[in-house]
Design an enzyme around this catalytic site. Sequence first.
Site, mmCIF file in Angstrom:
data_model
loop_
_atom_site.group_PDB
_atom_site.id
_atom_site.type_symbol
_atom_site.label_atom_id
_atom_site.label_comp_id
_atom_site.label_asym_id
_atom_site.label_seq_id
_atom_site.Cartn_x
_atom_site.Cartn_y
_atom_site.Cartn_z
ATOM 1 N N HIS A 387 -19.973 10.965 20.490
ATOM 2 C CA HIS A 387 -20.143 11.213 18.817
ATOM 3 C C HIS A 387 -21.725 10.871 18.916
ATOM 4 C CE1 HIS A 387 -16.041 9.219 18.354
ATOM 5 N NE2 HIS A 387 -16.308 8.860 18.832
ATOM 6 N N LYS A 578 -23.020 3.301 3.754
ATOM 7 C CA LYS A 578 -22.695 3.297 6.102
ATOM 8 C C LYS A 578 -23.964 2.076 6.484
ATOM 9 C CE LYS A 578 -24.295 8.152 4.443
ATOM 10 N NZ LYS A 578 -23.189 8.630 5.646
ATOM 11 N N ARG A 579 -23.659 2.777 7.954
ATOM 12 C CA ARG A 579 -24.710 1.757 8.354
ATOM 13 C C ARG A 579 -26.080 1.673 7.752
ATOM 14 N NH1 ARG A 579 -23.278 -1.828 12.377
ATOM 15 N NH2 ARG A 579 -25.066 -2.229 12.564
ATOM 16 N N LYS A 584 -30.498 8.024 8.346
ATOM 17 C CA LYS A 584 -29.140 8.379 7.767
ATOM 18 C C LYS A 584 -30.386 8.641 5.532
ATOM 19 C CE LYS A 584 -25.469 5.957 10.225
ATOM 20 N NZ LYS A 584 -24.252 7.265 10.360
ATOM 21 N N THR A 686 -17.952 10.144 8.276
ATOM 22 C CA THR A 686 -16.427 10.174 7.871
ATOM 23 C C THR A 686 -15.910 9.724 6.119
ATOM 24 O OG1 THR A 686 -16.399 8.213 8.919
ATOM 25 C CG2 THR A 686 -15.223 9.855 10.177
ATOM 26 N N LYS A 690 -14.170 10.585 3.169
ATOM 27 C CA LYS A 690 -13.134 9.617 2.395
ATOM 28 C C LYS A 690 -13.875 9.511 0.700
ATOM 29 C CE LYS A 690 -13.331 7.053 5.827
ATOM 30 N NZ LYS A 690 -13.743 5.704 7.019
HETATM 31 C C1 NBG Z 1 -20.324 8.102 14.577
HETATM 32 C C2 NBG Z 1 -21.569 9.026 14.444
HETATM 33 C C3 NBG Z 1 -20.707 9.529 13.343
HETATM 34 C C4 NBG Z 1 -19.236 9.746 13.092
HETATM 35 C C5 NBG Z 1 -18.848 8.694 14.297
HETATM 36 C C6 NBG Z 1 -17.125 8.820 13.886
HETATM 37 C C7 NBG Z 1 -21.195 6.992 16.692
HETATM 38 C C8 NBG Z 1 -21.947 6.146 18.469
HETATM 39 N N1 NBG Z 1 -21.095 7.487 16.470
HETATM 40 O O1 NBG Z 1 -21.256 10.814 12.270
HETATM 41 O O2 NBG Z 1 -23.265 8.625 14.017
HETATM 42 O O3 NBG Z 1 -18.514 10.662 12.532
HETATM 43 O O4 NBG Z 1 -19.367 8.018 15.535
HETATM 44 O O5 NBG Z 1 -17.313 9.923 15.080
HETATM 45 O O6 NBG Z 1 -21.556 5.674 16.296
#
Ligand code: NBG
Length: 864
Positions: A387, A578-579, A584, A686, A690
């Site tokens: 991920h 988002k986080r 980001k 994701t 949405k």
């Molecule tokens: C996160 C990514 C996102 C991705 C999500 C789900 C982690 C390690 N990765 O870009 O930063 O959409 O995983 O796949 O949290």
Amino acid sequence: MKHSAFVPSPQVDQHLPNDQLAQHSISTSNYRTGMTVADLKQAFLDNLFYDQGKFPGLATQHDYYMALAFTVRDRLLQHWNHTAATYTERGSRTVAYFSAEFLMGPQLGKNLISLSIFDQVKEAITDLGLDFEMLLDEEPEPGLGNGGLGRLAACYLDSLATLEIPTLGYGIRYEFGIFQQDFQEGWQVEKTDKWLRLGNPWEIKRPEWEVEVKFGGHTVTYRDENSRYRVRWIPDQIVMGVPYDTPILGYQTSTANTLRLWTAEAPESFNFASFNSGDYLGAVYAKVISENISKVLYPNDDSSQGKQLRLTQQYFFVACSLRDMFRILLGQGIPLERFHEKFAVQLNDTHPSIAVAELMRLLVDIYHMDWDQAWSMTQRTFAYTNHTLLPEALEQWPVELFGRLLPRHLELIYEINHRFLDEVRIKFPGDEARLARLSLINDRGERSIRMAHLACLGSHTVNGVAALHTELLKQDVLTDFYAMYPHKFQNKTNGVTPRRFMVLSNAKLTQLITEKIGDQWIKSLDQLQQLEAYADDAEFQEAWREIKLGCKRDLASFIQQQTGLIVDPQSMFDVLVKRFHEYKRQHLKLLHIITLYNRIKANPDIEMIPRTFIFGGKAAPGYWMAKLIIKLINSVADVVNRDPDVRGRLKVVFLKNFNVKLAQQLYPAADLSEQISTAGKEASGTGNMKFSLNGALTIGTLDGANVEIRKQVGADNFFLFGLTTEQVYDLRGNGYCPRHYYESNPELKLVIDRIASGFFSRGDTAVFKPLIDSLVNDDPYFLLADFQSYVDCQSQVDLTFSDRTAWTKMSILNVARSGFFSSDRAIQEYCDDIWRIEPVNVDLPSSDRDSPASKLDGSPVAPS
Ligand code: NBG
């Protein structure tokens, strides 16, 4: 001492014979399961009395919520029990989704949607004189995840159940989920998330399936009766894992799968010397230590800290889960050698990758299988999803720490590595550098174990989560593994569930769409394509706009409640949630806001499309720079929102404690979705999906799944800016000089200088200095390089927004073309290409739809 080895025996539970069951079938009158409004009311009052022990007059909102939740739970138990019985009877192949995080969101509304009883229940509650929305709102959010990764796991469980795929989600039942975020003088402060304090009506504890997990100690070798060399692990700590099960309902199917989360408990009796010397306090202390394992979720997204407790958590839930799977396997009479046929295990990131070594340990040490067969079974069991592209998120454990906690696993990993490197030597003779790069052991600096390598090696398939991400894995992060095993690599672009992120969260739009094209799209999201026919339809456009405006009004009143700020629902709602992470680039958005603000200050009468900027998201508590960016947003908001020159044209809102519940309010109300990460950094995203699904237009870079969103919705319906991944690589390679951009762009310079001058910090020039220094001297995420392109693109956004018809058409087309981003599509691909698994239809006898338990055939009903 029974703990040294386990060989689960098939369960020998007794069961009532069928005729007995028929005679004594749990006779439940309709109100326990009936779906009429009258039944629901009666059940609700009953549960209030018998479960909460309250008369209506004394009940709290929470009592009402609990009574309602139990009413709904009664109605889903039929599905759950029948599903378990069906899977058990058929010994169905099952997906085991291993994830350290499941960010489920509130369950009540979602379950009502799945059972198709939302309207009846709402009516029943309203009839009783209660506010239904308030009860939905009462549910504490199970925040057992950080962000995208945990939420993806939750969307996938929803799709797996909807597609009728036998599934067990395995994870940790953290007592404290992701912290609750608050602000003090603009700084983030964290509060403990005590989500279980008032009880959780959706889970059922299953103490009968508790398991022992060992830690520490040492290993001894011995010869077995056939003189074969064997290893025994003598641990110095034992912890019990106790499962709690939550039902996962499919949408309009009879399937209810299980999410099984483990809690750590101390064993009741302490068998070891250290616990046995009359040291009562020591024993109690040991209990506290054991139970710490499942206390708290690590609040880091996309980074790893290498802390012992984290590895303990990972091993804990993996060991519990594998052992549970052997119980199920053997309980169903399936031979050990068919483990990989019974279960397809997905490793959600490297967090559960210790499972590779644990399965080897079980097969070799406990079940005495020979190495080659065990290894082949292991590789046929696991698949691994990566991920991230960020090096700091790829887990590595110091060998020393690892060996102390899991001495036997360390030996196994050395052995796996030894055999692996031999294989590499044959394929690439004499390539010492490659051996060092591929090795499971990183020899540079403190020796450590590369968990991503263990995951790649132990799995039959490795996948990225968006097309670009998978390419970058192959070319860069995992390129040596790709060279070794090209056939292992696949792409599985992420998806999101339309049940939660549309049907539940955007009821009005759901209704409008359904009126036009029927309701099949909820299960086959591609059908949204039919909306294209209405993209130019003036009446439809008007209805579309009305709905968006309604959602914006709702959000505006929420904003006013939470922050006291009054925002104009007619303004453009420009949302970035988002986080927090530098990659980001929340601060790039901020540079844009300050640019607009400066333009107003320079020319107070300048014409400007009014915008409401909405931020949301948490920073990891130890991530100083991310917290500084939060502080800066709040500081800028404070100035901009108060400045009379602005005359309401710009409003900056930071909604605290962004979580699933808040997300559900935000996506439907957004006009513009900000997806502005540095190209090559965001694996997928994701949230971007949405927003688009809810009719927001995206401004974004060519990063993660943005690339595919743009492809699907069409380049004309997407606002693209910024460097490509390749250009970023080139610029970095050729010596990127952010100061050059700062000095040559007057508008940018003014923005930076304003922050540096203390303009937003009451004259304090020190507070934001680290951020400014980082941007001007280093800028590892290329904000300054992308600034002009971003600001220009935002002007394009303004221009388009002022043409209502054009904007609405683009919005409709975004929705119509977002079918690809359903998690159903993603899960179908996993089923076909990775897990090779077929759906299992669960037949709910029609009489059982409202009378439970009368049709059980005596087969065990253990959810499996
Ligand atoms: C996160 C990514 C996102 C991705 C999500 C789900 C982690 C390690 N990765 O870009 O930063 O959409 O995983 O796949 O949290």
